[in-house]
Design a protein around this motif. Sequence first.
Motif, PDB file in Angstrom:
ATOM      1  N   ARG A 105       0.833  -1.205   0.000  1.00 20.31           N
ATOM      2  CA  ARG A 105       0.000   0.000   0.000  1.00 20.31           C
ATOM      3  C   ARG A 105       0.865   1.251   0.000  1.00 20.31           C
ATOM      4  NH1 ARG A 105      -3.666  -0.331   5.094  1.00 20.31           N
ATOM      5  NH2 ARG A 105      -3.945   1.874   4.493  1.00 20.31           N
ATOM      6  N   LEU A 106       1.916   1.230   0.777  1.00 15.21           N
ATOM      7  CA  LEU A 106       2.781   2.403   0.893  1.00 15.21           C
ATOM      8  C   LEU A 106       3.580   2.645  -0.376  1.00 15.21           C
ATOM      9  CD1 LEU A 106       3.969   1.697   4.504  1.00 15.21           C
ATOM     10  CD2 LEU A 106       2.437   3.523   3.782  1.00 15.21           C
ATOM     11  N   VAL A 107       4.141   1.575  -0.928  1.00 11.86           N
ATOM     12  CA  VAL A 107       4.956   1.715  -2.128  1.00 11.86           C
ATOM     13  C   VAL A 107       4.101   2.153  -3.312  1.00 11.86           C
ATOM     14  CG1 VAL A 107       6.404   0.447  -3.772  1.00 11.86           C
ATOM     15  CG2 VAL A 107       6.695   0.087  -1.314  1.00 11.86           C
ATOM     16  N   ALA A 108       2.806   1.822  -3.280  1.00 13.85           N
ATOM     17  CA  ALA A 108       1.922   2.221  -4.375  1.00 13.85           C
ATOM     18  C   ALA A 108       1.881   3.731  -4.553  1.00 13.85           C
ATOM     19  CB  ALA A 108       0.511   1.692  -4.128  1.00 13.85           C
ATOM     20  N   GLN A 109       2.251   4.481  -3.499  1.00 12.39           N
ATOM     21  CA  GLN A 109       2.225   5.935  -3.585  1.00 12.39           C
ATOM     22  C   GLN A 109       3.605   6.550  -3.413  1.00 12.39           C
ATOM     23  OE1 GLN A 109      -1.108   7.873  -1.493  1.00 12.39           O
ATOM     24  NE2 GLN A 109      -1.789   5.817  -0.935  1.00 12.39           N
ATOM     25  N   ALA A 110       4.647   5.726  -3.483  1.00 12.49           N
ATOM     26  CA  ALA A 110       6.018   6.229  -3.353  1.00 12.49           C
ATOM     27  C   ALA A 110       6.579   6.590  -4.726  1.00 12.49           C
ATOM     28  CB  ALA A 110       6.901   5.175  -2.687  1.00 12.49           C
ATOM     29  N   ASP A 111       7.644   7.344  -4.730  1.00  5.95           N
ATOM     30  CA  ASP A 111       8.376   7.665  -5.957  1.00  5.95           C
ATOM     31  C   ASP A 111       9.532   6.703  -6.182  1.00  5.95           C
ATOM     32  OD1 ASP A 111       7.124  10.328  -6.786  1.00  5.95           O
ATOM     33  OD2 ASP A 111       7.645  10.705  -4.693  1.00  5.95           O
ATOM     34  N   VAL A 112      10.200   6.315  -5.088  1.00  6.94           N
ATOM     35  CA  VAL A 112      11.442   5.539  -5.202  1.00  6.94           C
ATOM     36  C   VAL A 112      11.485   4.498  -4.103  1.00  6.94           C
ATOM     37  CG1 VAL A 112      13.975   5.651  -5.149  1.00  6.94           C
ATOM     38  CG2 VAL A 112      12.673   7.538  -6.159  1.00  6.94           C
ATOM     39  N   VAL A 113      11.990   3.320  -4.438  1.00  4.94           N
ATOM     40  CA  VAL A 113      12.388   2.314  -3.462  1.00  4.94           C
ATOM     41  C   VAL A 113      13.869   2.043  -3.674  1.00  4.94           C
ATOM     42  CG1 VAL A 113      12.143  -0.085  -2.703  1.00  4.94           C
ATOM     43  CG2 VAL A 113      10.110   1.247  -3.302  1.00  4.94           C
ATOM     44  N   VAL A 114      14.625   1.993  -2.583  1.00  6.71           N
ATOM     45  CA  VAL A 114      16.059   1.678  -2.644  1.00  6.71           C
ATOM     46  C   VAL A 114      16.294   0.427  -1.812  1.00  6.71           C
ATOM     47  CG1 VAL A 114      18.404   2.485  -2.169  1.00  6.71           C
ATOM     48  CG2 VAL A 114      16.643   4.130  -2.853  1.00  6.71           C
ATOM     49  N   GLU A 115      16.992  -0.554  -2.373  1.00  8.53           N
ATOM     50  CA  GLU A 115      17.249  -1.804  -1.633  1.00  8.53           C
ATOM     51  C   GLU A 115      18.615  -2.363  -1.990  1.00  8.53           C
ATOM     52  OE1 GLU A 115      17.192  -5.294  -2.619  1.00  8.53           O
ATOM     53  OE2 GLU A 115      16.701  -5.137  -4.736  1.00  8.53           O
ATOM     54  N   ASN A 116      19.167  -3.172  -1.083  1.00  9.21           N
ATOM     55  CA  ASN A 116      20.457  -3.813  -1.372  1.00  9.21           C
ATOM     56  C   ASN A 116      20.502  -5.260  -0.890  1.00  9.21           C
ATOM     57  OD1 ASN A 116      20.582  -3.073   1.379  1.00  9.21           O
ATOM     58  ND2 ASN A 116      22.795  -2.759   1.328  1.00  9.21           N
ATOM     59  N   PHE A 117      19.394  -5.984  -1.096  1.00  5.48           N
ATOM     60  CA  PHE A 117      19.371  -7.410  -0.811  1.00  5.48           C
ATOM     61  C   PHE A 117      19.851  -8.201  -2.023  1.00  5.48           C
ATOM     62  CE2 PHE A 117      15.913  -5.631   1.857  1.00  5.48           C
ATOM     63  CZ  PHE A 117      16.466  -5.928   3.096  1.00  5.48           C
ATOM     64  N   ARG A 118      20.105  -9.478  -1.833  1.00  2.96           N
ATOM     65  CA  ARG A 118      20.470 -10.329  -2.971  1.00  2.96           C
ATOM     66  C   ARG A 118      19.329 -10.376  -3.972  1.00  2.96           C
ATOM     67  NH1 ARG A 118      23.591 -15.937  -1.398  1.00  2.96           N
ATOM     68  NH2 ARG A 118      24.876 -15.143   0.321  1.00  2.96           N
ATOM     69  N   PRO A 119      19.646 -10.520  -5.254  1.00  2.00           N
ATOM     70  CA  PRO A 119      18.578 -10.644  -6.251  1.00  2.00           C
ATOM     71  C   PRO A 119      17.621 -11.775  -5.871  1.00  2.00           C
ATOM     72  CG  PRO A 119      20.669 -10.305  -7.346  1.00  2.00           C
ATOM     73  CD  PRO A 119      20.989 -10.493  -5.878  1.00  2.00           C
ATOM     74  N   GLY A 120      16.331 -11.500  -6.003  1.00  2.00           N
ATOM     75  CA  GLY A 120      15.303 -12.487  -5.692  1.00  2.00           C
ATOM     76  C   GLY A 120      14.681 -12.318  -4.328  1.00  2.00           C
ATOM     77  N   THR A 121      15.331 -11.549  -3.436  1.00  2.00           N
ATOM     78  CA  THR A 121      14.810 -11.410  -2.082  1.00  2.00           C
ATOM     79  C   THR A 121      13.469 -10.668  -2.081  1.00  2.00           C
ATOM     80  OG1 THR A 121      17.041 -11.416  -1.170  1.00  2.00           O
ATOM     81  CG2 THR A 121      15.294 -10.531   0.221  1.00  2.00           C
ATOM     82  N   LEU A 122      13.396  -9.548  -2.778  1.00  2.00           N
ATOM     83  CA  LEU A 122      12.132  -8.819  -2.828  1.00  2.00           C
ATOM     84  C   LEU A 122      11.024  -9.678  -3.434  1.00  2.00           C
ATOM     85  CD1 LEU A 122      12.983  -5.147  -3.884  1.00  2.00           C
ATOM     86  CD2 LEU A 122      12.741  -6.119  -1.592  1.00  2.00           C
ATOM     87  N   GLU A 123      11.372 -10.447  -4.447  1.00  2.00           N
ATOM     88  CA  GLU A 123      10.373 -11.304  -5.103  1.00  2.00           C
ATOM     89  C   GLU A 123       9.820 -12.338  -4.123  1.00  2.00           C
ATOM     90  OE1 GLU A 123      12.539  -9.145  -8.127  1.00  2.00           O
ATOM     91  OE2 GLU A 123      13.213 -10.286  -6.376  1.00  2.00           O
ATOM     92  N   ARG A 124      10.658 -12.877  -3.265  1.00  2.00           N
ATOM     93  CA  ARG A 124      10.183 -13.842  -2.274  1.00  2.00           C
ATOM     94  C   ARG A 124       9.229 -13.205  -1.284  1.00  2.00           C
ATOM     95  NH1 ARG A 124      15.628 -15.436  -2.336  1.00  2.00           N
ATOM     96  NH2 ARG A 124      15.995 -14.475  -0.291  1.00  2.00           N
ATOM     97  N   TRP A 125       9.365 -11.905  -1.066  1.00  2.00           N
ATOM     98  CA  TRP A 125       8.481 -11.204  -0.145  1.00  2.00           C
ATOM     99  C   TRP A 125       7.213 -10.691  -0.832  1.00  2.00           C
ATOM    100  CZ3 TRP A 125      12.869  -7.612   2.010  1.00  2.00           C
ATOM    101  CH2 TRP A 125      13.704  -8.361   2.835  1.00  2.00           C
ATOM    102  N   GLY A 126       7.064 -10.976  -2.117  1.00  2.00           N
ATOM    103  CA  GLY A 126       5.938 -10.421  -2.842  1.00  2.00           C
ATOM    104  C   GLY A 126       6.100  -8.946  -3.155  1.00  2.00           C
TER     105      GLY A 126
END
Length: 417
Positions: A105-126
């Motif tokens: 819900r929050l990201v739906a109204q954000a401009d930018v997300v910054v992350e530094n996890f291994r590739p695939g981590t965000l995908e596992r979290w949906g």
Amino acid sequence: MQYICVTETTPISTRAADDLGPGPLAGMRVVELGQLVAAPYCGQLLGDLGAEVVKIEDPNGGDPMRQWGRQKPDGHSLWWSVVGRNKKSVCVDLRRPEGQDLVRRLVAQADVVVENFRPGTLERWGLGYDRLSADNPGLVLARITGFGQTGPYSGRAGYGSIGEAMGGLRYVVGDPSAPPSRVGIAIGDTLAAVFAAMGVMSALIERDRTGRGQIVDAAIYESVFAVMESLIADYEIGGQVRERSGSFLPDVAPSNVYPCADGTQVLLAANQDTVFRRLAKAMGEPGLATDPRYATHNARGARQAELDRRIAAWTATMPWERLDEICQEHGVPAGIMFRAPEMLADPHFRAREAIVRVAHPYFGDVPMQNVFPRLSRTPGEVKWAGPELGRHTDEVLTRLGVDAADVARLRREGVLR
């Protein structure tokens, strides 16, 4: 166990002008996911320039940067007070479906997300880009990893030190008689953060034209490699592998550290022809500038050690203060090695307010570097030091529309800190 911190958001275009703070990025909303240096430093850069940045934190201790570096006896980290500055801390447990839904819900109204996890981590979290951008087509996602999002090494653990080695920096740092050394800061992580921030700015400008966001893929090894000058061409075309050289660059002369009579070590940089002419005059030997042995860049490089000995013999006859006077009189770049004490005492640092003091509940006033670069009309600002863990949870979620009863329930259930 993974956690995420999030920000309440409203699209920039719908925010009233009086809601925006100072800085050129005022009104930009950032969700910072990640820990340690790379993503947090990128978030710091964006926050310094006015973006609203809310940071991911683990409720059980928060970002490890809260414990890194020099600490007071109570465990509070001075490093965190810098890298966490201008950010809001809200903690949500991503093990829970409620936490994942809240983040979307929050990201739906954000401009930018910054992350530094291994590739695939965000995908596992949906929280993969496909899913996030379906609700927010203008979202810019900056992904900082050791090796990038693709390629055979993408799934490897990739700390900054490994990226520095693979990018070529570690091999050329240090004395040639010793093993490869390291720069005394987390330079690989910070370079990747700077490139990621530059990518975010570029993607936002492009979004103004198309309305569409995109992924910024910043690899640490590539960010280091990007600043390695002509390293590859030197080898493939010039037949030379660049080696460690200590305090100078091979074939670039004179540019080295020289002794003064009072024991001060001073840097002189006079490798350009015009500057070398000024140095020769300052030394009282103007004929050096026309001597075929030293008159050109290539000639000086071929006699680098010989020329350095000659300059060292001259600098060693006087204290630093006198040498500085002579160099400034003749327009020769010269300087000493600054440490923190010299920075705090220096009139130029003071005149430009390069160091600011920021109020802190445990340390009092914390001195830290100001916001750079400086903008003439909309400069950035250090508004506060790194916050306490979870300090902004109620503020952020209430403004998002989560009522107090739900916040209390989520806290009881362990979803929130």
